[in-house]
Design a protein around this motif. Structure first.
Motif, PDB file in Angstrom:
ATOM      1  N   ASP A   1       0.949  11.647  -3.609  1.00  0.00           N
ATOM      2  CA  ASP A   1       2.158  11.818  -3.104  1.00  0.00           C
ATOM      3  C   ASP A   1       2.834  12.828  -4.156  1.00  0.00           C
ATOM      4  OD1 ASP A   1       1.240  10.372  -0.874  1.00  0.00           O
ATOM      5  OD2 ASP A   1       1.816   8.635  -1.843  1.00  0.00           O
ATOM      6  N   TYR A   2       3.830  13.630  -3.574  1.00  0.00           N
ATOM      7  CA  TYR A   2       4.645  14.658  -4.190  1.00  0.00           C
ATOM      8  C   TYR A   2       5.735  15.160  -3.346  1.00  0.00           C
ATOM      9  CZ  TYR A   2       5.979  18.771  -7.063  1.00  0.00           C
ATOM     10  OH  TYR A   2       6.805  19.607  -7.862  1.00  0.00           O
ATOM     11  N   GLU A   3       6.908  14.826  -3.977  1.00  0.00           N
ATOM     12  CA  GLU A   3       8.160  15.154  -3.426  1.00  0.00           C
ATOM     13  C   GLU A   3       8.710  16.425  -4.072  1.00  0.00           C
ATOM     14  OE1 GLU A   3      12.138  12.982  -4.199  1.00  0.00           O
ATOM     15  OE2 GLU A   3      11.699  12.563  -2.152  1.00  0.00           O
ATOM     16  N   ALA A   4       8.567  17.489  -3.420  1.00  0.00           N
ATOM     17  CA  ALA A   4       8.726  18.802  -3.771  1.00  0.00           C
ATOM     18  C   ALA A   4      10.197  18.906  -4.486  1.00  0.00           C
ATOM     19  CB  ALA A   4       8.589  20.046  -2.896  1.00  0.00           C
ATOM     20  N   ALA A   5      11.377  18.573  -3.789  1.00  0.00           N
ATOM     21  CA  ALA A   5      12.851  18.458  -4.115  1.00  0.00           C
ATOM     22  C   ALA A   5      13.213  17.986  -5.277  1.00  0.00           C
ATOM     23  CB  ALA A   5      13.667  17.891  -2.855  1.00  0.00           C
ATOM     24  N   SER A   6      12.455  16.919  -5.693  1.00  0.00           N
ATOM     25  CA  SER A   6      12.601  16.010  -6.853  1.00  0.00           C
ATOM     26  C   SER A   6      11.725  16.318  -7.918  1.00  0.00           C
ATOM     27  CB  SER A   6      12.815  14.754  -6.787  1.00  0.00           C
ATOM     28  OG  SER A   6      11.576  14.117  -6.271  1.00  0.00           O
ATOM     29  N   GLY A   7      10.451  16.726  -7.587  1.00  0.00           N
ATOM     30  CA  GLY A   7       9.392  17.039  -8.488  1.00  0.00           C
ATOM     31  C   GLY A   7       8.761  15.633  -8.833  1.00  0.00           C
ATOM     32  N   ARG A   8       8.818  14.616  -8.245  1.00  0.00           N
ATOM     33  CA  ARG A   8       8.384  13.323  -8.532  1.00  0.00           C
ATOM     34  C   ARG A   8       6.869  13.092  -7.739  1.00  0.00           C
ATOM     35  NH1 ARG A   8      11.531  10.521 -11.788  1.00  0.00           N
ATOM     36  NH2 ARG A   8      10.190   8.561 -11.551  1.00  0.00           N
ATOM     37  N   THR A   9       6.140  12.501  -8.540  1.00  0.00           N
ATOM     38  CA  THR A   9       4.956  12.018  -7.980  1.00  0.00           C
ATOM     39  C   THR A   9       4.967  10.558  -7.748  1.00  0.00           C
ATOM     40  OG1 THR A   9       4.003  11.734 -10.057  1.00  0.00           O
ATOM     41  CG2 THR A   9       3.559  13.805  -9.223  1.00  0.00           C
ATOM     42  N   SER A  10       4.002  10.006  -6.861  1.00  0.00           N
ATOM     43  CA  SER A  10       3.865   8.672  -6.592  1.00  0.00           C
ATOM     44  C   SER A  10       2.475   8.508  -6.026  1.00  0.00           C
ATOM     45  CB  SER A  10       5.020   7.993  -5.627  1.00  0.00           C
ATOM     46  OG  SER A  10       4.801   8.848  -4.393  1.00  0.00           O
ATOM     47  N   PHE A  11       2.015   7.106  -5.938  1.00  0.00           N
ATOM     48  CA  PHE A  11       0.540   6.773  -5.721  1.00  0.00           C
ATOM     49  C   PHE A  11       0.375   5.915  -4.138  1.00  0.00           C
ATOM     50  CE2 PHE A  11       1.576   7.398 -10.330  1.00  0.00           C
ATOM     51  CZ  PHE A  11       0.641   8.265 -10.612  1.00  0.00           C
ATOM     52  N   GLY A  12       1.352   6.030  -3.267  1.00  0.00           N
ATOM     53  CA  GLY A  12       1.014   5.401  -2.293  1.00  0.00           C
ATOM     54  C   GLY A  12      -0.263   5.687  -1.486  1.00  0.00           C
ATOM     55  N   SER A  13      -0.458   7.052  -1.271  1.00  0.00           N
ATOM     56  CA  SER A  13      -1.697   7.388  -0.441  1.00  0.00           C
ATOM     57  C   SER A  13      -3.053   6.874  -1.321  1.00  0.00           C
ATOM     58  CB  SER A  13      -1.816   9.020  -0.434  1.00  0.00           C
ATOM     59  OG  SER A  13      -0.612   9.183   0.512  1.00  0.00           O
ATOM     60  N   ALA A  14      -2.976   7.201  -2.518  1.00  0.00           N
ATOM     61  CA  ALA A  14      -3.997   6.816  -3.459  1.00  0.00           C
ATOM     62  C   ALA A  14      -4.294   5.260  -3.577  1.00  0.00           C
ATOM     63  CB  ALA A  14      -3.998   7.568  -4.910  1.00  0.00           C
ATOM     64  N   ASP A  15      -3.219   4.672  -3.708  1.00  0.00           N
ATOM     65  CA  ASP A  15      -3.249   3.086  -3.616  1.00  0.00           C
ATOM     66  C   ASP A  15      -4.118   2.471  -2.522  1.00  0.00           C
ATOM     67  OD1 ASP A  15      -2.205   2.993  -6.261  1.00  0.00           O
ATOM     68  OD2 ASP A  15      -0.177   2.691  -5.617  1.00  0.00           O
ATOM     69  N   ARG A  16      -3.651   3.174  -1.464  1.00  0.00           N
ATOM     70  CA  ARG A  16      -4.438   2.595   0.031  1.00  0.00           C
ATOM     71  C   ARG A  16      -5.939   2.809  -0.142  1.00  0.00           C
ATOM     72  NH1 ARG A  16      -2.557   6.717   4.362  1.00  0.00           N
ATOM     73  NH2 ARG A  16      -3.858   5.545   5.609  1.00  0.00           N
ATOM     74  N   ILE A  17      -6.411   3.748  -0.795  1.00  0.00           N
ATOM     75  CA  ILE A  17      -7.599   4.036  -0.931  1.00  0.00           C
ATOM     76  C   ILE A  17      -8.154   3.035  -2.029  1.00  0.00           C
ATOM     77  CG2 ILE A  17      -9.537   5.393  -2.112  1.00  0.00           C
ATOM     78  CD1 ILE A  17      -7.935   7.749  -0.713  1.00  0.00           C
ATOM     79  N   ILE A  18      -7.412   2.764  -2.933  1.00  0.00           N
ATOM     80  CA  ILE A  18      -7.983   1.727  -4.160  1.00  0.00           C
ATOM     81  C   ILE A  18      -7.994   0.476  -3.356  1.00  0.00           C
ATOM     82  CG2 ILE A  18      -7.051   0.462  -6.137  1.00  0.00           C
ATOM     83  CD1 ILE A  18      -5.888   3.112  -7.270  1.00  0.00           C
ATOM     84  N   GLU A  19      -7.153   0.198  -2.589  1.00  0.00           N
ATOM     85  CA  GLU A  19      -7.265  -1.265  -1.885  1.00  0.00           C
ATOM     86  C   GLU A  19      -8.114  -1.441  -0.856  1.00  0.00           C
ATOM     87  OE1 GLU A  19      -6.652  -4.627   0.575  1.00  0.00           O
ATOM     88  OE2 GLU A  19      -6.717  -2.582   1.371  1.00  0.00           O
ATOM     89  N   TYR A  20      -8.553  -0.384  -0.353  1.00  0.00           N
ATOM     90  CA  TYR A  20      -9.877  -0.339   0.445  1.00  0.00           C
ATOM     91  C   TYR A  20     -11.180  -0.593  -0.290  1.00  0.00           C
ATOM     92  CZ  TYR A  20     -13.522   1.209   3.829  1.00  0.00           C
ATOM     93  OH  TYR A  20     -14.662   1.232   4.494  1.00  0.00           O
ATOM     94  N   VAL A  21     -11.145   0.248  -1.327  1.00  0.00           N
ATOM     95  CA  VAL A  21     -12.495   0.387  -2.402  1.00  0.00           C
ATOM     96  C   VAL A  21     -12.631  -1.248  -2.773  1.00  0.00           C
ATOM     97  CG1 VAL A  21     -13.363   0.942  -4.545  1.00  0.00           C
ATOM     98  CG2 VAL A  21     -12.356   2.809  -2.767  1.00  0.00           C
ATOM     99  N   THR A  22     -11.575  -1.714  -3.227  1.00  0.00           N
ATOM    100  CA  THR A  22     -11.703  -2.901  -4.016  1.00  0.00           C
ATOM    101  C   THR A  22     -11.885  -4.178  -3.352  1.00  0.00           C
ATOM    102  OG1 THR A  22      -9.128  -3.315  -4.101  1.00  0.00           O
ATOM    103  CG2 THR A  22     -10.363  -2.441  -6.063  1.00  0.00           C
TER     104      THR A  22
END
Length: 310
Positions: free
Chosen positions: A59-80
């Motif tokens: 996840d990347y917010e162009a206006a602030s240049g900040r990254t986050s991991f919500g989309s990736a964490d959904r995958i991690i939760e499924y895998v684990t």
């Protein structure tokens, strides 16, 4: 006599074997990111729980240049939660519309990061555009493995084969696992058509050939698409099709549409398309295997925006 496409022949035989034997078919979960219209996949072998993650999103917010991991964490939760063992983190190409979360997922889950061998061509073009300097290696070394056309791999007891499908970019790959093909940015749902071919190194004629190659797989081959933009008149997002459906219904490249017709359509259409909103950060990061540019002396990473250069 026309040269036999042995890679396509092997992929077709693999699909037919999986069609006849359910034990050779993968389990597949799709994760749709509406912000970038991207579908990421977790593909696993039910017999061994070995898994591949395909085309993840940071996840990347162009206006602030900040990254986050919500989309990736959904995958991690499924895998684990399903006790899966990640063997591969696969990129179908260096995406221009979202940043890969592969390094974050690799840190959390393990696995090898793979992409098509022609990523070096993309690195060369965009390394120059972003004036990346000599510290940026243009040899694909940011990835653990570079797939070549026809290369085979395994996912537990499942068979996989890599197909080079250039046109959208020079490095696009499709990955056939069992009876399922993960086709990246080549073809979309039949009512939306096909990917653009106007990025540096793109070629509409090549894209047509790549798509027709994919559509030469058995009609029952399941196609899993990298994006959906919900064509006019359709209420729901969708990202799974079949070779047979695409050959009958795809508005851009169904059976009976010639290469000349396709190239004329694609060239005209691409001239009307705006650049993806996240193309500058996405390509800059994705040619580095999903890693941000090295921090500068203040400890901060910076994304470059070339002015009047594209």
């Amino acid at each position: 006599m026309a040269e036999v496409d042995t890679t396509l022949q092997a992929a077709s035989e693999q699909v037919l074997r999986a069609g006849a034997n359910k034990a050779l078919r993968p389990s597949i979960a799709g994760f749709f990111d509406e912000a970038t219209f991207t579908v990421s996949y977790v593909v696993h072998d039910p017999a061994t729980s070995e898994a591949a993650i395909i085309d993840s999103v940071l996840d990347y917010e162009a206006a602030s240049g900040r990254t986050s991991f919500g989309s990736a964490d959904r995958i991690i939760e499924y895998v684990t939660s399903n006790n899966l063992k990640v063997k591969w983190l696969i990129e179908t190409h260096a995406h221009a519309d979202h940043i890969s979360a592969a390094p974050y997922l690799q840190e959390k889950l393990g696995g090898k990061l793979g992409i098509g061998a022609d990523i070096i061509r993309v690195q060369e073009v965009f390394g120059k555009l972003f004036n990346a300097g000599t510290d940026f290696e243009r040899d694909g070394s940011q990835f653990d493995h570079l797939f070549k056309d026809g290369e085979t791999f395994s996912l537990g007891t499942l068979e996989g084969i890599a197909l080079h499908v250039p046109g959208h970019t020079p490095a696009d790959m499709a990955f056939i696992i069992g009876d399922a093909a993960f086709v990246g940015d080549t073809i979309f749902m039949p009512d939306f058509g096909t990917a653009r071919a106007d990025f540096p190194g793109g070629d509409a004629g090549q894209l047509y050939g790549s798509i027709r190659r994919l559509l030469s797989l058995p009609e029952e081959t399941r196609l899993f698409l990298c994006h959906d933009y919900k064509a006019p008149g359709r209420d729901e997002y969708a990202w799974e099709s079949t070779v047979g459906q695409q050959r009958r219904e795809n508005i851009h490249v169904r059976d009976g549409i010639s290469q000349d017709e396709f190239v004329a359509m694609r060239t005209s259409r691409d001239k009307t398309l705006a650049m993806p909103n996240l193309i500058m950060p996405s390509v800059q990061v994705n040619i580095r295997g999903g890693r941000l540019p090295e921090p500068e002396d203040n400890g901060v990473s910076y994304i470059k925006i070339p002015v009047n250069a594209v």
